[in-house]
Design a protein around this motif. Structure first.
Motif, PDB file in Angstrom:
ATOM      1  N   GLU A 168       0.824  -1.221   0.000  1.00 18.35           N
ATOM      2  CA  GLU A 168       0.000   0.000   0.000  1.00 18.35           C
ATOM      3  C   GLU A 168       0.850   1.259   0.000  1.00 18.35           C
ATOM      4  N   GLU A 169       2.043   1.145   0.627  1.00 16.37           N
ATOM      5  CA  GLU A 169       2.935   2.316   0.694  1.00 16.37           C
ATOM      6  C   GLU A 169       3.718   2.511  -0.593  1.00 16.37           C
ATOM      7  N   GLY A 170       3.544   1.612  -1.533  1.00 15.76           N
ATOM      8  CA  GLY A 170       4.243   1.755  -2.814  1.00 15.76           C
ATOM      9  C   GLY A 170       5.600   1.058  -2.849  1.00 15.76           C
ATOM     10  N   PHE A 171       5.921   0.350  -1.752  1.00 14.47           N
ATOM     11  CA  PHE A 171       7.143  -0.453  -1.780  1.00 14.47           C
ATOM     12  C   PHE A 171       6.821  -1.820  -2.387  1.00 14.47           C
ATOM     13  N   PHE A 172       7.853  -2.627  -2.539  1.00 12.44           N
ATOM     14  CA  PHE A 172       7.631  -3.945  -3.146  1.00 12.44           C
ATOM     15  C   PHE A 172       8.125  -5.036  -2.216  1.00 12.44           C
ATOM     16  N   GLU A 173       7.373  -6.099  -2.130  1.00 15.33           N
ATOM     17  CA  GLU A 173       7.839  -7.224  -1.305  1.00 15.33           C
ATOM     18  C   GLU A 173       7.539  -8.542  -2.007  1.00 15.33           C
ATOM     19  N   ALA A 174       8.367  -9.525  -1.669  1.00 20.78           N
ATOM     20  CA  ALA A 174       8.223 -10.837  -2.294  1.00 20.78           C
ATOM     21  C   ALA A 174       7.186 -11.656  -1.549  1.00 20.78           C
ATOM     22  N   ASP A 175       6.397 -12.389  -2.293  1.00 21.30           N
ATOM     23  CA  ASP A 175       5.469 -13.350  -1.705  1.00 21.30           C
ATOM     24  C   ASP A 175       6.216 -14.677  -1.602  1.00 21.30           C
ATOM     25  N   LEU A 176       6.582 -15.028  -0.374  1.00 22.20           N
ATOM     26  CA  LEU A 176       7.455 -16.195  -0.203  1.00 22.20           C
ATOM     27  C   LEU A 176       6.739 -17.518  -0.466  1.00 22.20           C
ATOM     28  N   TYR A 177       5.430 -17.479  -0.639  1.00 17.55           N
ATOM     29  CA  TYR A 177       4.698 -18.699  -1.015  1.00 17.55           C
ATOM     30  C   TYR A 177       5.106 -19.134  -2.428  1.00 17.55           C
ATOM     31  N   TYR A 178       5.462 -18.141  -3.262  1.00 20.55           N
ATOM     32  CA  TYR A 178       5.829 -18.438  -4.656  1.00 20.55           C
ATOM     33  C   TYR A 178       7.299 -18.238  -4.973  1.00 20.55           C
ATOM     34  N   CYS A 179       7.949 -17.279  -4.282  1.00 18.81           N
ATOM     35  CA  CYS A 179       9.319 -16.907  -4.629  1.00 18.81           C
ATOM     36  C   CYS A 179      10.235 -18.129  -4.605  1.00 18.81           C
ATOM     37  N   LYS A 180      10.898 -18.383  -5.774  1.00 17.43           N
ATOM     38  CA  LYS A 180      11.783 -19.532  -5.879  1.00 17.43           C
ATOM     39  C   LYS A 180      13.230 -19.158  -5.532  1.00 17.43           C
ATOM     40  N   GLY A 181      13.449 -17.888  -5.251  1.00 20.03           N
ATOM     41  CA  GLY A 181      14.781 -17.441  -4.840  1.00 20.03           C
ATOM     42  C   GLY A 181      15.779 -17.354  -5.974  1.00 20.03           C
ATOM     43  N   CYS A 182      15.318 -16.948  -7.166  1.00 18.39           N
ATOM     44  CA  CYS A 182      16.237 -16.905  -8.307  1.00 18.39           C
ATOM     45  C   CYS A 182      17.254 -15.767  -8.181  1.00 18.39           C
ATOM     46  N   GLY A 183      16.870 -14.684  -7.498  1.00 19.86           N
ATOM     47  CA  GLY A 183      17.812 -13.582  -7.301  1.00 19.86           C
ATOM     48  C   GLY A 183      17.796 -12.532  -8.387  1.00 19.86           C
ATOM     49  N   ILE A 184      16.899 -12.652  -9.348  1.00 15.70           N
ATOM     50  CA  ILE A 184      16.822 -11.642 -10.419  1.00 15.70           C
ATOM     51  C   ILE A 184      16.528 -10.264  -9.825  1.00 15.70           C
ATOM     52  N   CYS A 185      15.594 -10.205  -8.875  1.00 15.25           N
ATOM     53  CA  CYS A 185      15.191  -8.906  -8.316  1.00 15.25           C
ATOM     54  C   CYS A 185      16.397  -8.213  -7.688  1.00 15.25           C
ATOM     55  N   ALA A 186      17.176  -8.953  -6.918  1.00 17.90           N
ATOM     56  CA  ALA A 186      18.341  -8.354  -6.260  1.00 17.90           C
ATOM     57  C   ALA A 186      19.369  -7.911  -7.296  1.00 17.90           C
ATOM     58  N   ASN A 187      19.504  -8.722  -8.345  1.00 20.08           N
ATOM     59  CA  ASN A 187      20.506  -8.412  -9.374  1.00 20.08           C
ATOM     60  C   ASN A 187      20.119  -7.217 -10.231  1.00 20.08           C
ATOM     61  N   GLU A 188      18.807  -7.037 -10.437  1.00 21.51           N
ATOM     62  CA  GLU A 188      18.345  -5.964 -11.322  1.00 21.51           C
ATOM     63  C   GLU A 188      18.047  -4.660 -10.589  1.00 21.51           C
ATOM     64  N   CYS A 189      17.884  -4.703  -9.296  1.00 25.49           N
ATOM     65  CA  CYS A 189      17.500  -3.503  -8.543  1.00 25.49           C
ATOM     66  C   CYS A 189      18.514  -2.376  -8.780  1.00 25.49           C
TER      67      CYS A 189
END
Lengths: 393, 97, 305
Positions: free
Chosen positions: B64-85
């Motif tokens: 709601e605050e406009g930040f982004f968070e991972a849904d750990l029910y689905y996140c496979k931990g590929c690391g793309i988000c960390a690499n692309e941020c």
């Protein structure tokens, strides 16, 4: 009663497709199927049939296009022969498993090799186990009637299975026969619009053709085979209804002078009419002979065969296909299996003949009868078969 | 809930084995595959949505605050988000047993 | 090649938040092909019917009784996605014409991998393009048969080691050059051909939207990095796609009615260029190509220095 006109069987088949108000026709030319699709493309291009005619680049795509069209709820038609059937083989099986009620005319032609354009049943027998409803037509009128019957059965709510109408290449496709057309009202009375259960549409998204992992595959197969087996009752009532409307009654097997016969010929397709003449001649000679013609091939009419052949001493089964390395032709194999538990098992002789359009005349069938009688005398229980008329044997 | 694999009898399959519950794979916990997980430092986050758009598993959502968070029910931990941020606001940390 | 994404990172927020390709699919970690599918599904929205070929995306999205598809989707076989889509498109057209289905705009999408497109499915694709069906065909090119275990396809690049083109002692991997599938599509004189890569999501979404607007067949070839098959760390798959584009290994371009152009989205998104006429865009395009060719020549001249 509809008008009765002399017309090539292929053209009348196309006219029946038009009467069925088919939505989508996808086909690739192959002899001897060509006249059917040529005429259909004429009907579409002349505005007589409002359908999409899709001149695909192969039979594989013909069946794939039919699958796509049927999946969105369109009434789909295709037709092919031998090699074309082989090329679409993969999709033929899948269409059945997806329960898409495509109707196909198979203008029966032998399978290569050697390449041959002429008629036998080696093509349809190569897909015996594809999961489609399969019927044989004995003459042009039956072809016409069975196109309308085909959609009625295939699209029945409890069935939803594709259906093949086998018609002998050249022997039927290229001959002119008197055909009685149906009246428009009769078609409307008999054949309702296609009401599919699931279709591809954005308002009701469904997934068709998912992956069948081992834990669900067998269930999916039983869910496919059960309605095929149960379709027999729908088939029989659709024939009854057809008879009540146009006065021609069909059944899974047809019998001719079979009631008291000691010996029965068993045929599929257009040979039935020839053999009925043979039966008459043999009867005139005092022989106790009759005929059983198989019209419904899948689901196989086990009960009807048991009933028709139960009191018979000898069966002469005419096959027009080979089960290489097996026990004779496919029809004989199924009938043997149907009669396995019977108390009074008849002597079964099996002749494979008429491959790739080689003529089998009335005299040939008489000869087959005499050969069969000799075989039975010598080896009553021998489950052998013979390639009839092959030089060197 | 979709019936599990052991429960389905052949009569319960839809005609043609058609699947009629759109997107029910969201019941499947692909997060079980994960060995590392993304941790977002909202102080560094500029709320650009890069992590969200590049996630192959649609496992990142906007709060709601406009930040982004991972849904750990689905996140496979590929690391793309960390690499692309673009601001290195995401760190992949080891999952603890 | 300058691509729009670097100009405004906040542009990502312009893409719809709705996902029509649901999570819980079984794609490998870091699968850029699954990302490409997700972006294509976002671009097309709900009014679409998808025909998928056999392959990774089919396997990972439809293990019964689960499906990741929130739009109508059909899989029949490996080589026939274009034919199945042809049938769906033709069938729907006639049903709408006959008034049995209410008229509305539905996009038909056929999708397959590089094997299902440039090898086994090329005949069905060619037929469907030639017949002129109103549909989009998308090839998700991960440059080998990844679903069956990384075997070479005609789309595998020169030198790549796969399980059927291994880097051996005598033969150093794939010895043939990548088949130019977009060119084959162009040869069918269809209205729209484009290349795309999920490392450039806005460009990809724009191209899919454009393809959906086109009347007649459209073909999009999407380079889809496969970390498993490319022997690449999963977090690098977006970066690898970007490098493929930036180095010119996989150029992004469009061919509209036979007219080639590098992606014009760069100009379109910027207010300072919004006034440009078609002619001026063409002039810029021409200059970009000239400059690019000059650069290529310079690279060649200085090779081995």
């Amino acid at each position: 009663m509809g008008k009765r006109i002399g017309l090539e069987v292929s053209l009348s088949a196309a006219e029946a497709v038009k009467m069925a108000n088919v939505d989508c026709i996808a086909a690739y030319p192959i002899t001897p199927q060509t006249h059917i699709v040529e005429h259909l493309s004429e009907l579409v291009n002349d505005g007589e049939l409002d359908a999409e005619f899709i001149p695909v680049e192969s039979e594989h795509s013909a069946m794939s296009v039919s699958a796509g069209a049927s999946a969105v709820g369109a009434r789909a038609f295709t037709c092919t022969s031998s090699q074309g059937l082989s090329l679409m083989n993969e999709i033929v099986h899948i269409v059945a498993s997806m329960r898409l009620p495509v109707v196909m005319i198979l203008a029966n032609r032998s399978m290569s090799g050697p390449i041959s354009i002429w008629n036998d049943h080696t093509d349809v027998m190569s897909i015996r186990d594809c999961g489609w409803i399969q019927v044989f037509a004995n003459n042009g009128q039956e072809v016409f009637d069975h196109v309308l019957f085909g959609y009625k059965v295939a699209e029945s709510q409890g069935v939803m299975l594709p259906l093949i109408i086998n018609i002998d290449g050249f022997i039927l496709t290229h001959v002119i026969e008197p055909i009685e057309f149906w009246e428009k009202e009769q078609v409307e009375q008999y054949l309702p619009d296609f009401e599919p259960i699931h279709t591809l549409h954005p308002d009701r998204p469904v997934t068709m053709g998912g992956v069948g992992m081992p834990y669900v595959f067998s269930e999916a197969k039983v869910a496919q085979d059960e309605p095929l087996k149960q379709s027999k009752s729908v088939i029989i009532s659709a024939w009854k209804e057809l008879g009540d409307i146009v006065g021609r009654y069909y059944s899974p097997i047809e019998t001719y002078r079979s009631g008291d016969a000691e010996t029965l010929f068993i045929t599929q397709g257009s040979y039935g009419e020839t053999v009925s003449l043979v039966v008459d001649e043999l009867r005139d000679e005092g022989k106790s002979v009759g005929l059983v013609m198989d019209r419904l091939w899948r689901p196989f009419p086990f009960d009807e065969f048991r009933e028709a052949t139960g009191q018979t001493r000898n069966l002469i089964i005419i096959d027009r296909a080979i089960s290489y390395g097996g026990q004779g032709g496919p029809l004989a194999i199924d009938i043997r299996s149907a009669l396995y538990k019977e108390k009074n098992q008849p002597n079964i002789t099996n002749f494979i003949c008429g491959l790739a359009g080689r003529d089998v005349t009335i005299d040939d069938f008489k000869n087959i009868y005499h050969k069969a009688m000799q075989k039975v005398k010598k080896h009553p229980r021998e489950e052998d078969f013979e390639y009839y008329g092959v030089r060197g044997k | 809930m979709t019936k599990t694999r052991q429960d389905l009898a052949w009569q319960e399959l839809e005609i043609g084995a058609t699947l009629i519950t759109p997107g029910n794979s969201c019941e499947y916990k692909s997060g079980d595959w994960r060995s590392i997980r993304p941790v977002v430092d909202n102080k560094k986050c500029v709320r650009c949505g890069t992590c969200y758009i590049f996630c192959p598993d649609a496992a990142i959502h906007e709060t709601e605050e406009g930040f982004f968070e991972a849904d750990l029910y689905y996140c496979k931990g590929c690391g793309i988000c960390a690499n692309e941020c673009p601001t290195q606001a995401i760190e992949m940390v080891e999952e603890e047993e | 090649m300058e691509i729009v994404e670097s100009t405004n990172v906040y542009a990502y927020k312009l893409i719809t938040k709705k996902d029509y390709f649901a999570p819980g699919h079984r794609a490998c970690q870091g699968c850029a092909e699954a990302l490409a599918v997700r972006l294509v599904a976002k671009a097309l929205g709900r009014n679409v019917i998808v025909a998928s070929a056999t392959g990774c995306m089919e396997i990972i999205s439809s293990p019964m009784p689960f499906t990741s598809w929130r739009v109508p989707w059909i899989h029949v076989a490996f080589e026939n996605a274009a034919a199945v889509a042809s049938g769906a498109e033709a069938g729907m057209k006639v049903l709408m014409r006959k008034g049995r289905v209410p008229k509305r705009k539905i996009t038909f999408l056929a999708m397959a991998g590089d094997g299902g497109t440039s090898d086994i499915g090329v005949q069905a694709l060619s037929g469907a393009l030639e017949r002129g069906h109103d549909f989009i065909y998308i090839c998700y090119d991960n440059e080998a048969y990844m679903n069956t275990g990384i075997q070479r396809s005609s789309s595998t690049p020169y030198g790549a080691s796969t399980t059927t083109s291994p880097a051996g002692k005598v033969i150093p991997g794939q010895i043939t050059w990548k088949k130019n599938m977009p060119e084959i599509a162009v040869a069918h004189n269809i209205p729209y051909v484009a290349t795309a890569c999920p490392s450039y999501p806005i460009d990809l979404v724009e191209k899919v939207n454009k393809a959906a607007r086109v009347k007649g067949p459209a073909y999009i070839h999407i380079l889809s990095v496969c970390p498993t098959g490319w022997r690449l760390a999963p977090e690098l798959s977006i970066r690898a796609g970007r490098l493929a584009v930036e180095t010119g290994v996989f150029p992004l371009y469009e061919v509209e009615y036979g007219r080639y152009r590098f992606t014009e989205e760069y100009l379109k998104i910027q207010g300072r260029f919004r006034h440009l006429s078609e002619e001026m865009i063409d002039t810029i395009q021409k200059r970009v190509v000239e400059e690019y060719e000059k650069l290529e020549k310079k690279i060649k001249m200085t090779e081995g220095d």
